[in-house]
Design a protein around this motif. Sequence first.
Motif, PDB file in Angstrom:
ATOM      1  N   ILE A 143       0.818  -1.202   0.000  1.00 15.18           N
ATOM      2  CA  ILE A 143       0.000   0.000   0.000  1.00 15.18           C
ATOM      3  C   ILE A 143       0.853   1.254   0.000  1.00 15.18           C
ATOM      4  N   VAL A 144       1.968   1.220   0.719  1.00 16.04           N
ATOM      5  CA  VAL A 144       2.831   2.407   0.835  1.00 16.04           C
ATOM      6  C   VAL A 144       3.525   2.718  -0.482  1.00 16.04           C
ATOM      7  N   VAL A 145       3.862   1.696  -1.261  1.00 17.25           N
ATOM      8  CA  VAL A 145       4.556   1.903  -2.538  1.00 17.25           C
ATOM      9  C   VAL A 145       3.803   2.859  -3.470  1.00 17.25           C
ATOM     10  N   PRO A 146       2.492   2.651  -3.701  1.00 16.88           N
ATOM     11  CA  PRO A 146       1.778   3.602  -4.570  1.00 16.88           C
ATOM     12  C   PRO A 146       1.772   5.029  -4.033  1.00 16.88           C
ATOM     13  N   ILE A 147       1.749   5.171  -2.692  1.00 18.15           N
ATOM     14  CA  ILE A 147       1.738   6.509  -2.099  1.00 18.15           C
ATOM     15  C   ILE A 147       3.075   7.204  -2.330  1.00 18.15           C
TER      16      ILE A 147
ATOM     17  N   TRP B 118      11.238  -0.862   3.008  1.00 21.15           N
ATOM     18  CA  TRP B 118      10.858  -1.906   2.039  1.00 21.15           C
ATOM     19  C   TRP B 118      10.202  -1.271   0.816  1.00 21.15           C
ATOM     20  N   SER B 119       9.407  -0.240   1.057  1.00 19.06           N
ATOM     21  CA  SER B 119       8.733   0.448  -0.051  1.00 19.06           C
ATOM     22  C   SER B 119       9.745   1.195  -0.916  1.00 19.06           C
ATOM     23  N   LEU B 120      10.688   1.881  -0.266  1.00 19.17           N
ATOM     24  CA  LEU B 120      11.732   2.574  -1.012  1.00 19.17           C
ATOM     25  C   LEU B 120      12.571   1.586  -1.819  1.00 19.17           C
ATOM     26  N   HIS B 121      12.785   0.422  -1.240  1.00 19.91           N
ATOM     27  CA  HIS B 121      13.569  -0.610  -1.925  1.00 19.91           C
ATOM     28  C   HIS B 121      12.877  -1.059  -3.211  1.00 19.91           C
TER      29      HIS B 121
ATOM     30  N   PHE C 103      -5.213  -6.621  -0.461  1.00 19.31           N
ATOM     31  CA  PHE C 103      -5.718  -7.212  -1.699  1.00 19.31           C
ATOM     32  C   PHE C 103      -6.494  -6.186  -2.519  1.00 19.31           C
ATOM     33  N   ALA C 104      -7.282  -5.352  -1.830  1.00 23.07           N
ATOM     34  CA  ALA C 104      -8.076  -4.334  -2.527  1.00 23.07           C
ATOM     35  C   ALA C 104      -7.181  -3.342  -3.259  1.00 23.07           C
ATOM     36  N   ALA C 105      -6.030  -3.066  -2.691  1.00 28.12           N
ATOM     37  CA  ALA C 105      -5.114  -2.102  -3.304  1.00 28.12           C
ATOM     38  C   ALA C 105      -4.562  -2.599  -4.634  1.00 28.12           C
TER      39      ALA C 105
END
Length: 298
Positions: free
Chosen positions: A108-112, A162-165, A282-284
């Motif tokens: 979820i954080v990756v798209p943000i 992890w998202s930055l990665h 899952f919704a994301a």
Amino acid sequence: MKYRLLLLLAAFIWGTAFVAQRISTETIGPFSYNGIRFALAAISLLPLIIWQKNSLLVHPRKIPSHLSLPIACTMLGFVLFAGASLQQIGIFYTSVAKAGFITSLYIIVVPILGLFLHNPLRFSHIAGCIVAVIGLYFLSYHTTGQVLNFGDVLELCGVIFWSLHILLVSRLVRYYPGILLASGQFAVCSCFNFLAIAITGESLSWSMVLLTWLPLVYGGVFSGGIAYTLQILGQARVVATEASLLLSFEMIFSALAAFLILGETLTVRELFGCFLMAAGIFAAQVPSRIVWQGLHFK
């Protein structure tokens, strides 16, 4: 179907690796575990690099002069070091199931964070984020009034790295083969961990390594080399959205492994939180209309 099963197997290995990480906390320090683990991961990828050496020489795009392979691997290795350190220290204070579910929030954080890279924001991202945050509240709230314990906070901070990665990898694979980046980042991450051992004075002895050999091998060879190879093979024939969804089953496998192997249990409230987090994650992944085209800087 075969390639989807490969991705599910990778998710299974990553999920059960949380158990190996928890077991390792009883016999070895976090930096020592990660240092040896990622060294083994780098070594385990060498056969694959040798096998694909001819295809690795072909670069799909012109490489920027300021972005050599060592620099790219150092960037990835440092971010991986930060995320893995927070995860390994945090898992000492929280349960394996909670660590797995909180870590999965990177989906979820990756798209943000991607908004800063001009990536569009979809309605499903917003809805999934809201549901997952509500689930995190139910998962981490305690009757004492404490919403997050120390381990939960560390795991939550690790989600940022992890998202930055993931975002870094998505950029760097345009210029270098993923297998070279993976092996290089594992080696760099291992070096950062051994440097942290020297700075913090963490104890490390041969007897500790012998006592932890199984979690080290599982975390390094299986979770690193084998699971990464399965991911590469699987994503070659499965679209990114579906691949992310299949890989996110890592959180469910971590909870099941914690229950079957470690005997960890969750309260009804925590289970409800896990359900909401899984639903949000899952919704994301569901395609939906774009509500924002992302940030653009001059």
